[in-house]
Design a protein around this motif. Sequence first.
Motif, PDB file in Angstrom:
ATOM      1  N   ARG A   1       2.908  -0.437   1.513  1.00  0.00           N
ATOM      2  CA  ARG A   1       2.433  -1.028   2.413  1.00  0.00           C
ATOM      3  C   ARG A   1       2.113  -2.505   1.963  1.00  0.00           C
ATOM      4  N   ALA A   2       1.569  -2.836   1.079  1.00  0.00           N
ATOM      5  CA  ALA A   2       1.232  -4.045   0.461  1.00  0.00           C
ATOM      6  C   ALA A   2       1.457  -4.257  -0.755  1.00  0.00           C
ATOM      7  N   PHE A   3       1.593  -5.343  -1.281  1.00  0.00           N
ATOM      8  CA  PHE A   3       1.491  -5.723  -2.963  1.00  0.00           C
ATOM      9  C   PHE A   3       0.980  -7.175  -2.980  1.00  0.00           C
ATOM     10  N   ASP A   4      -0.115  -7.321  -3.948  1.00  0.00           N
ATOM     11  CA  ASP A   4      -0.421  -8.778  -4.233  1.00  0.00           C
ATOM     12  C   ASP A   4      -0.076  -9.195  -5.824  1.00  0.00           C
ATOM     13  N   PRO A   5       0.739  -9.630  -6.379  1.00  0.00           N
ATOM     14  CA  PRO A   5       1.035  -9.769  -7.604  1.00  0.00           C
ATOM     15  C   PRO A   5      -0.146 -10.429  -8.279  1.00  0.00           C
ATOM     16  N   ALA A   6      -0.972 -11.204  -7.662  1.00  0.00           N
ATOM     17  CA  ALA A   6      -1.873 -12.106  -8.456  1.00  0.00           C
ATOM     18  C   ALA A   6      -3.081 -11.226  -8.851  1.00  0.00           C
TER      19      ALA A   6
ATOM     20  N   LEU B   1      10.930   1.438 -12.413  1.00  0.00           N
ATOM     21  CA  LEU B   1       9.705   0.858 -12.445  1.00  0.00           C
ATOM     22  C   LEU B   1       8.646   2.111 -12.442  1.00  0.00           C
ATOM     23  N   ARG B   2       7.933   2.212 -13.269  1.00  0.00           N
ATOM     24  CA  ARG B   2       6.767   3.083 -13.642  1.00  0.00           C
ATOM     25  C   ARG B   2       5.413   2.441 -13.596  1.00  0.00           C
ATOM     26  N   LEU B   3       4.715   2.623 -12.811  1.00  0.00           N
ATOM     27  CA  LEU B   3       3.323   1.898 -12.586  1.00  0.00           C
ATOM     28  C   LEU B   3       2.091   3.141 -12.884  1.00  0.00           C
ATOM     29  N   ALA B   4       0.962   2.634 -13.553  1.00  0.00           N
ATOM     30  CA  ALA B   4      -0.162   3.498 -13.535  1.00  0.00           C
ATOM     31  C   ALA B   4      -1.113   2.685 -13.425  1.00  0.00           C
ATOM     32  N   GLY B   5      -2.357   3.365 -12.511  1.00  0.00           N
ATOM     33  CA  GLY B   5      -3.459   2.574 -12.693  1.00  0.00           C
ATOM     34  C   GLY B   5      -4.655   3.507 -11.700  1.00  0.00           C
ATOM     35  N   ARG B   6      -5.590   2.604 -11.397  1.00  0.00           N
ATOM     36  CA  ARG B   6      -6.973   3.430 -10.828  1.00  0.00           C
ATOM     37  C   ARG B   6      -6.865   3.164  -9.517  1.00  0.00           C
ATOM     38  N   VAL B   7      -7.200   4.026  -8.593  1.00  0.00           N
ATOM     39  CA  VAL B   7      -7.029   3.644  -7.015  1.00  0.00           C
ATOM     40  C   VAL B   7      -8.612   3.910  -6.557  1.00  0.00           C
ATOM     41  N   THR B   8      -8.763   3.000  -5.428  1.00  0.00           N
ATOM     42  CA  THR B   8      -9.877   3.255  -4.685  1.00  0.00           C
ATOM     43  C   THR B   8      -9.460   3.494  -3.359  1.00  0.00           C
ATOM     44  N   LEU B   9     -10.165   4.334  -2.848  1.00  0.00           N
ATOM     45  CA  LEU B   9      -9.835   4.884  -1.382  1.00  0.00           C
ATOM     46  C   LEU B   9     -10.738   4.328  -0.331  1.00  0.00           C
ATOM     47  N   HIS B  10     -10.186   3.516   0.663  1.00  0.00           N
ATOM     48  CA  HIS B  10     -10.978   3.215   1.723  1.00  0.00           C
ATOM     49  C   HIS B  10     -10.609   3.585   3.143  1.00  0.00           C
ATOM     50  N   ASP B  11     -11.712   4.010   3.841  1.00  0.00           N
ATOM     51  CA  ASP B  11     -11.545   4.747   5.022  1.00  0.00           C
ATOM     52  C   ASP B  11     -12.552   4.240   5.942  1.00  0.00           C
ATOM     53  N   CYS B  12     -13.677   3.441   5.836  1.00  0.00           N
ATOM     54  CA  CYS B  12     -14.729   2.999   6.736  1.00  0.00           C
ATOM     55  C   CYS B  12     -15.045   1.544   6.291  1.00  0.00           C
ATOM     56  N   ASP B  13     -14.047   0.672   5.974  1.00  0.00           N
ATOM     57  CA  ASP B  13     -14.497  -0.801   5.668  1.00  0.00           C
ATOM     58  C   ASP B  13     -13.555  -1.738   6.077  1.00  0.00           C
ATOM     59  N   ALA B  14     -13.592  -2.963   5.523  1.00  0.00           N
ATOM     60  CA  ALA B  14     -12.537  -3.870   6.062  1.00  0.00           C
ATOM     61  C   ALA B  14     -11.402  -3.718   5.740  1.00  0.00           C
ATOM     62  N   ILE B  15     -11.152  -3.382   4.334  1.00  0.00           N
ATOM     63  CA  ILE B  15      -9.586  -2.985   3.862  1.00  0.00           C
ATOM     64  C   ILE B  15      -9.036  -1.976   4.670  1.00  0.00           C
ATOM     65  N   ALA B  16      -9.646  -0.744   5.042  1.00  0.00           N
ATOM     66  CA  ALA B  16      -9.133   0.359   6.007  1.00  0.00           C
ATOM     67  C   ALA B  16      -8.885  -0.337   7.399  1.00  0.00           C
ATOM     68  N   GLU B  17      -9.979  -0.931   7.950  1.00  0.00           N
ATOM     69  CA  GLU B  17      -9.417  -1.626   9.313  1.00  0.00           C
ATOM     70  C   GLU B  17      -8.358  -2.492   9.542  1.00  0.00           C
ATOM     71  N   ASP B  18      -8.116  -3.494   8.351  1.00  0.00           N
ATOM     72  CA  ASP B  18      -7.249  -4.358   8.510  1.00  0.00           C
ATOM     73  C   ASP B  18      -5.740  -3.614   8.370  1.00  0.00           C
ATOM     74  N   ALA B  19      -5.768  -2.694   7.479  1.00  0.00           N
ATOM     75  CA  ALA B  19      -4.509  -1.681   7.050  1.00  0.00           C
ATOM     76  C   ALA B  19      -4.349  -0.882   8.385  1.00  0.00           C
ATOM     77  N   TRP B  20      -5.290  -0.466   9.370  1.00  0.00           N
ATOM     78  CA  TRP B  20      -4.929   0.246  10.458  1.00  0.00           C
ATOM     79  C   TRP B  20      -4.605  -0.721  11.532  1.00  0.00           C
ATOM     80  N   VAL B  21      -5.124  -1.868  11.866  1.00  0.00           N
ATOM     81  CA  VAL B  21      -4.788  -2.561  12.964  1.00  0.00           C
ATOM     82  C   VAL B  21      -3.322  -3.317  12.851  1.00  0.00           C
TER      83      VAL B  21
ATOM     84  N   SER C   1      -1.009  -1.837  11.213  1.00  0.00           N
ATOM     85  CA  SER C   1       0.228  -0.589  11.048  1.00  0.00           C
ATOM     86  C   SER C   1       0.713  -0.406  12.484  1.00  0.00           C
ATOM     87  N   ARG C   2       2.041  -0.093  12.311  1.00  0.00           N
ATOM     88  CA  ARG C   2       2.720   0.301  13.685  1.00  0.00           C
ATOM     89  C   ARG C   2       2.146   1.630  14.420  1.00  0.00           C
TER      90      ARG C   2
END
Length: 192
Positions: free
Chosen positions: A53-58, A95-115, A117-118
Amino acid sequence: MPAESAPGLTQALDLAFQALAGGVTDRRSPFHTPALATVARDGAPSLRTVILRAFDPATRRLRIHTDSRSPKTAELRAEPRAALLAYDPATHTQLRLAGRVTLHDCDAIAEDAWVTSRESSRMTYAAALAPGAPLPAPLAGPDDPQAGRIHFVAVVMTIDCLDWLLLDPAGHRRARFTWDETGAMRASWIAP
C-alpha cells in the motif's frame, strides 16, 4: 544483460526501491502483491499474499493492511519480525525483504491509511466473521464499509535487509543490503 551494462550496487538498490515504489502505484506490477512470511503460533512458517500500500525509500518503510482478527495480526504481535518476497518474471528480478513491523490500529497512521483506502478495500474489514472462520457456505459481502474501521490495522515494516537477485543468462547477480539500528547501510555482492 551484458557484463558492461550490469548494475552496480547503488543501481541495484535503486532498482529495488523503484520496483517497490512501482508496486504501490501499479496494480499490475508483481511487486504490488508480495508474499508475507510470519511465524505461526505453533512455530511453523506462515505465508500469504498481501497488497503493498505504501513505500518510503528514505525511511525504508513499507505498509500493508490487515484485519485485527486475522491470524497474521496475532502472529505479528507475538513475533514482529517478518519477511516479504516478490518476483517479476518480466525483469527476472526477485526481492526478499526482512524487517520488523509495527501495528497501527488507533493512531494517525491507521487513520490516514483508512481514509485513503478505496471503499472496496474497506469492505474487506467489515465482514461479520474473522478471516479464516469456518462457514457452512459462502457469505454475502457486507454493505457498510465504515463498519470495518474497528478491524482495520496498518502494518508498517522497516526494512533491515534487502536481497536483490537478477536472474540473467549472462550470469546471475545478487546483492544484499543491510541496515543497522542507526540506519547505517552495508552493501555487498553475494553468490546467487
